[in-house]
Design a protein around this motif. Sequence first.
Motif, PDB file in Angstrom:
ATOM      1  N   ALA A 103     -84.607  39.926 -49.780  1.00  0.00           N
ATOM      2  CA  ALA A 103     -83.878  40.086 -48.469  1.00  0.00           C
ATOM      3  C   ALA A 103     -83.789  41.561 -48.138  1.00  0.00           C
ATOM      4  N   GLU A 104     -83.749  42.594 -49.277  1.00  0.00           N
ATOM      5  CA  GLU A 104     -83.449  43.699 -49.369  1.00  0.00           C
ATOM      6  C   GLU A 104     -85.002  44.431 -49.051  1.00  0.00           C
ATOM      7  N   ASN A 105     -85.830  43.841 -49.293  1.00  0.00           N
ATOM      8  CA  ASN A 105     -87.214  44.515 -49.521  1.00  0.00           C
ATOM      9  C   ASN A 105     -88.199  43.605 -48.706  1.00  0.00           C
ATOM     10  N   PRO A 106     -88.163  43.155 -47.430  1.00  0.00           N
ATOM     11  CA  PRO A 106     -88.766  42.198 -46.756  1.00  0.00           C
ATOM     12  C   PRO A 106     -90.438  42.562 -46.942  1.00  0.00           C
ATOM     13  N   GLY A 107     -91.421  41.776 -46.703  1.00  0.00           N
ATOM     14  CA  GLY A 107     -92.773  41.866 -46.748  1.00  0.00           C
ATOM     15  C   GLY A 107     -93.310  42.372 -48.220  1.00  0.00           C
ATOM     16  N   THR A 108     -92.594  42.264 -49.377  1.00  0.00           N
ATOM     17  CA  THR A 108     -93.112  42.676 -50.636  1.00  0.00           C
ATOM     18  C   THR A 108     -94.185  41.557 -50.988  1.00  0.00           C
ATOM     19  N   GLN A 109     -95.158  41.755 -51.565  1.00  0.00           N
ATOM     20  CA  GLN A 109     -95.938  40.965 -52.056  1.00  0.00           C
ATOM     21  C   GLN A 109     -95.609  40.444 -53.488  1.00  0.00           C
ATOM     22  N   THR A 110     -96.045  39.213 -53.613  1.00  0.00           N
ATOM     23  CA  THR A 110     -95.634  38.505 -54.887  1.00  0.00           C
ATOM     24  C   THR A 110     -96.780  38.076 -55.523  1.00  0.00           C
ATOM     25  N   PHE A 111     -96.627  38.000 -56.777  1.00  0.00           N
ATOM     26  CA  PHE A 111     -97.722  37.730 -57.710  1.00  0.00           C
ATOM     27  C   PHE A 111     -97.148  37.226 -59.215  1.00  0.00           C
ATOM     28  N   VAL A 112     -98.164  36.299 -59.735  1.00  0.00           N
ATOM     29  CA  VAL A 112     -97.844  35.498 -61.034  1.00  0.00           C
ATOM     30  C   VAL A 112     -98.691  36.086 -61.942  1.00  0.00           C
ATOM     31  N   ARG A 113     -98.293  36.707 -63.426  1.00  0.00           N
ATOM     32  CA  ARG A 113     -99.296  36.609 -64.267  1.00  0.00           C
ATOM     33  C   ARG A 113     -98.896  36.001 -65.348  1.00  0.00           C
ATOM     34  N   GLY A 114     -99.897  34.863 -65.602  1.00  0.00           N
ATOM     35  CA  GLY A 114     -99.656  33.966 -66.489  1.00  0.00           C
ATOM     36  C   GLY A 114    -100.780  34.101 -67.607  1.00  0.00           C
ATOM     37  N   ASP A 115     -99.947  33.843 -69.058  1.00  0.00           N
ATOM     38  CA  ASP A 115    -100.798  33.780 -70.203  1.00  0.00           C
ATOM     39  C   ASP A 115    -101.851  32.749 -70.175  1.00  0.00           C
ATOM     40  N   ARG A 116    -102.992  33.059 -70.564  1.00  0.00           N
ATOM     41  CA  ARG A 116    -104.021  32.057 -70.605  1.00  0.00           C
ATOM     42  C   ARG A 116    -103.669  30.932 -71.482  1.00  0.00           C
ATOM     43  N   ASN A 117    -102.696  31.080 -72.420  1.00  0.00           N
ATOM     44  CA  ASN A 117    -102.546  30.234 -73.486  1.00  0.00           C
ATOM     45  C   ASN A 117    -101.070  29.255 -72.890  1.00  0.00           C
ATOM     46  N   VAL A 118    -100.691  29.817 -71.896  1.00  0.00           N
ATOM     47  CA  VAL A 118     -99.374  28.934 -71.416  1.00  0.00           C
ATOM     48  C   VAL A 118     -99.894  27.611 -70.859  1.00  0.00           C
ATOM     49  N   ASP A 119     -98.624  26.607 -70.917  1.00  0.00           N
ATOM     50  CA  ASP A 119     -98.713  25.443 -70.025  1.00  0.00           C
ATOM     51  C   ASP A 119     -98.957  25.683 -68.786  1.00  0.00           C
ATOM     52  N   TYR A 120     -99.965  25.335 -68.034  1.00  0.00           N
ATOM     53  CA  TYR A 120    -100.129  25.293 -66.569  1.00  0.00           C
ATOM     54  C   TYR A 120     -98.908  25.050 -65.713  1.00  0.00           C
ATOM     55  N   GLY A 121     -98.048  24.164 -66.150  1.00  0.00           N
ATOM     56  CA  GLY A 121     -97.061  23.852 -65.263  1.00  0.00           C
ATOM     57  C   GLY A 121     -95.938  24.852 -65.147  1.00  0.00           C
ATOM     58  N   ARG A 122     -95.825  25.729 -66.279  1.00  0.00           N
ATOM     59  CA  ARG A 122     -94.883  26.846 -66.290  1.00  0.00           C
ATOM     60  C   ARG A 122     -95.337  28.096 -65.253  1.00  0.00           C
ATOM     61  N   VAL A 123     -96.708  28.308 -65.101  1.00  0.00           N
ATOM     62  CA  VAL A 123     -97.158  28.838 -63.997  1.00  0.00           C
ATOM     63  C   VAL A 123     -96.800  28.549 -62.620  1.00  0.00           C
ATOM     64  N   ILE A 124     -96.964  27.088 -62.592  1.00  0.00           N
ATOM     65  CA  ILE A 124     -96.604  26.411 -61.358  1.00  0.00           C
ATOM     66  C   ILE A 124     -95.218  26.474 -61.131  1.00  0.00           C
ATOM     67  N   ASP A 125     -94.292  26.435 -62.064  1.00  0.00           N
ATOM     68  CA  ASP A 125     -92.895  26.728 -61.716  1.00  0.00           C
ATOM     69  C   ASP A 125     -92.556  27.986 -61.465  1.00  0.00           C
ATOM     70  N   ALA A 126     -93.224  28.997 -61.805  1.00  0.00           N
ATOM     71  CA  ALA A 126     -93.113  30.448 -61.566  1.00  0.00           C
ATOM     72  C   ALA A 126     -93.346  30.640 -59.938  1.00  0.00           C
ATOM     73  N   MET A 127     -94.707  29.849 -59.615  1.00  0.00           N
ATOM     74  CA  MET A 127     -95.118  29.964 -58.223  1.00  0.00           C
ATOM     75  C   MET A 127     -94.053  29.289 -57.263  1.00  0.00           C
ATOM     76  N   VAL A 128     -93.657  28.245 -57.510  1.00  0.00           N
ATOM     77  CA  VAL A 128     -92.599  27.472 -56.739  1.00  0.00           C
ATOM     78  C   VAL A 128     -91.208  28.151 -56.619  1.00  0.00           C
ATOM     79  N   ALA A 129     -90.890  28.960 -57.843  1.00  0.00           N
ATOM     80  CA  ALA A 129     -89.765  29.598 -57.736  1.00  0.00           C
ATOM     81  C   ALA A 129     -89.926  30.864 -56.779  1.00  0.00           C
ATOM     82  N   LEU A 130     -91.042  31.365 -56.833  1.00  0.00           N
ATOM     83  CA  LEU A 130     -91.188  32.575 -55.732  1.00  0.00           C
ATOM     84  C   LEU A 130     -91.252  31.970 -54.141  1.00  0.00           C
ATOM     85  N   GLN A 131     -91.932  31.022 -54.035  1.00  0.00           N
ATOM     86  CA  GLN A 131     -92.038  30.408 -52.630  1.00  0.00           C
ATOM     87  C   GLN A 131     -90.491  29.699 -52.399  1.00  0.00           C
TER      88      GLN A 131
END
Length: 150
Positions: A103-131
């Motif tokens: 809200a303070e910084n509109p237009g900021t790009q968002t990315f997820v850095r997921g460890d290769r050994n983490v459960d894929y569901g945790r990366v999806i949780d991060a993506m959903v939280a960002l969206q």
Amino acid sequence: MAESRRNSRRLRRPMSQINVVPFIDVMLVLLIIFMITAPMLQQGVEVDLPEADAEAMEEDPQAAEPLVVTVDAGGAMSLNQGPYVNEPLAPQEMTEIVREFLAENPGTQTFVRGDRNVDYGRVIDAMVALQRAGGGRVGLITEPPRDNQD
């Protein structure tokens, strides 16, 4: 006697040069201090990124620093910006923080850095939280394959 006064006046003339030795000493001490403290300032979360043969994105020099959610090998999520930098956050808590940040910084790009050994569901949780926070398009950060590196 008059001759000795003239010689003494010549000898007592003020010097018009600046002594820079103390300045150099201070600068060298500061240089050493900065060389020691600079590596300590670069903190982050250790992540073993997956490798992918993808094209690198072009950097926009005028764009603000992107917002990156890091998911470490244990599944903990953290942000690279804001009041809770590199601290583990729950997905709901992260969503609220990111919503306020975007809200303070509109237009900021968002990315997820997921460890290769983490459960894929945790990366999806991060993506959903960002969206949910209004991140729009969310990118994934990877490393180039090791055999293609110089």
